[in-house]
Every structure is written in structure tokens, then in C-alpha cells.
Design an enzyme around this catalytic site. Structure first.
Site, PDB file in Angstrom:
ATOM      1  N   SER A 174       4.293   2.501  -3.349  1.00  0.00           N
ATOM      2  CA  SER A 174       3.045   3.628  -3.670  1.00  0.00           C
ATOM      3  C   SER A 174       3.617   4.590  -4.485  1.00  0.00           C
ATOM      4  O   SER A 174       3.595   4.081  -5.706  1.00  0.00           O
ATOM      5  CB  SER A 174       3.062   4.262  -2.259  1.00  0.00           C
ATOM      6  OG  SER A 174       1.726   5.231  -2.136  1.00  0.00           O
ATOM      7  N   ASP A 210      -6.333  -1.388   1.703  1.00  0.00           N
ATOM      8  CA  ASP A 210      -5.351  -0.057   1.604  1.00  0.00           C
ATOM      9  C   ASP A 210      -6.314   1.009   1.397  1.00  0.00           C
ATOM     10  O   ASP A 210      -7.236   1.146   0.477  1.00  0.00           O
ATOM     11  CB  ASP A 210      -4.525  -0.310   0.236  1.00  0.00           C
ATOM     12  CG  ASP A 210      -3.570   0.854   0.053  1.00  0.00           C
ATOM     13  OD1 ASP A 210      -3.773   1.943   0.567  1.00  0.00           O
ATOM     14  OD2 ASP A 210      -2.657   0.547  -0.239  1.00  0.00           O
ATOM     15  N   HIS A 237      -2.042   0.156   3.728  1.00  0.00           N
ATOM     16  CA  HIS A 237      -0.890   0.677   2.751  1.00  0.00           C
ATOM     17  C   HIS A 237       0.463   0.422   3.404  1.00  0.00           C
ATOM     18  O   HIS A 237       1.164   1.207   3.985  1.00  0.00           O
ATOM     19  CB  HIS A 237      -1.155   2.223   2.647  1.00  0.00           C
ATOM     20  CG  HIS A 237      -0.485   2.722   1.436  1.00  0.00           C
ATOM     21  ND1 HIS A 237      -0.511   2.404   0.205  1.00  0.00           N
ATOM     22  CD2 HIS A 237       0.446   3.803   1.476  1.00  0.00           C
ATOM     23  CE1 HIS A 237       0.191   3.256  -0.697  1.00  0.00           C
ATOM     24  NE2 HIS A 237       0.707   4.111  -0.020  1.00  0.00           N
TER      25      HIS A 237
END
Length: 203
Positions: A96, A150, A184
């Protein structure tokens, strides 16, 4: 963002440690600084840089904070090179926000490394990065994995990053893989590919 070195990063390192290939590998798991994060109403949390929103085009990104964190990555890399570790034995990996830093590091580091891995990455401050990009890792293997479900960094954001780093920064060996149904996080298939990717480069 939110997590620290003893959470998700250490669990990934532990998976690698269980493989004999990485028996003599050191894992540097660095905590992000604690700062107020705008996207969460200014709440204090671990974060590599401030963000005002999530999405395909993260806006009003903390340029100063982002570049400062890119410098932190470079500092760690250079410290290990100066300590005698060969650059081709050093790999930068992140998830991320960390993936955004990983991709930026691939474009800006002054030395060629062994490889880079970005889990669910995105691009920020593209105009600034174009001004400081270097050509040391144009051929370096890079794996960027992204889930098509995501909700935090949508797949389109990963594709925008792919396009930017390939076309604007010239990273020729960027392998972008899409994982169906993954949100995610890191799914088992992505983890398996990650391990294989590193093993092939280390051996």
C-alpha cells in the site's frame, strides 16, 4: 498506514524465514512515523505520508512527507551497502503506502538493486518524481501485484502506476499481476508468486 513492523510486515517475513532459501536473509522492518492523517480526520497513526483521500487518484498528497520517506528508504539501502552488502542482494518491498514508496524508490535510487516488490501500490506526486528519477534500475526486476476487488487502492490506481513507471520513468522490467477477487491484502497465490520471484533472483 495504521500497521507497524510487528503486524503484517513481520508475518510476511516469517513466511519467508520458513523457506530454506532465505535462511541467511536479514529483514529490515521499519516503522513509519506517527502523524495525524487527514483521510481519518487527523487521527494519529503510523503513516509514511499524509493523505486526504483514497481512490484511483490520491489527491493533496503530502509531497514533503512522501519524499522524506523515499529518503528513508535510500538511507537504509546505502547503510547496508556501506556495511558490505552487495546491492544486488538488496530488495525493497512494501504494501500500500509502502508499495508506493517501493515503486518511487525503483525510479529514484542512485544504485541498482536486486529487485523490488510492490503489493497494491499506487503513484503519488508524479511530476515531482519525474524531476528526480534516475536510470539505475531501468532493467531491475519489479513485481507489482494488485487485487481487482481492492476498495482502498482500486485496480485502476495500480494500472495508472504501471503506466507511469513504465512510460514516464522507463522501468522496463515491471511485472504487473492482477489477482481476481482480492481486496486490499495479499492472497495465497500472490504470496506464492512473491516467494518464487525472490527465490529466482537470489539463487
Amino acid at each position: 498506514l495504521v500497521d507497524n513492523a510487528d503486524g503484517f510486515p513481520r508475518s510476511i517475513a516469517n513466511v519467508l524465514r520458513s523457506n530454506p532459501t532465505f535462511a541467511h536473509t536479514s529483514f529490515i522492518l521499519h516503522n513509519a512515523q506517527i502523524i495525524p492523517v487527514t483521510v481519518d480526520n487527523g487521527r494519529l497513526m503510523p503513516s509514511w505520508f499524509d493523505m486526504s483521500n483514497f481512490g484511483v487518484h490520491p489527491s493533496e498528497v503530502d509531497t514533503e512527507g512522501f519524499l522524506k520517506s523515499v529518503d528513508v528508504v535510500e538511507k537504509f539501502v546505502m547503510e547496508h551497502i556501506n556495511a558490505g552488502i552487495k546491492p544486488e542482494k538488496i530488495f525493497v518491498c512494501g504494501f500500500s503506502q509502502g508499495a508506493a514508496l517501493t515503486l518511487a524508490s525503483a525510479a529514484t535510487l542512485p544504485v541498482k538493486l536486486g529487485g523490488f516488490v510492490a503489493f497494491s501500490g499506487f503513484v503519488t506526486i508524479p511530476e515531482s518524481l519525474k524531476q528526480i528519477k534516475k536510470d539505475k534500475n531501468l532493467e531491475t526486476p519489479i513485481f507489482h501485484g494488485h487485487g481487482d476487488a481492492d476498495p482502498i487502492v482500486p485496480l485502476e490506481g495500480g494500472k495508472i502506476a504501471l503506466n507511469f513507471y513504465r512510460k514516464q520513468c522507463g522501468l522496463k522490467n515491471l511485472d504487473f499481476k492482477i489477482y481476481r477477487g482480492m481486496d486490499h491484502t495479499i492472497c495465497p497465490d500472490e504470496m506464492d508468486y512473491f516467494v518464487t520471484f525472490l527465490k529466482n533472483l537470489i539463487n
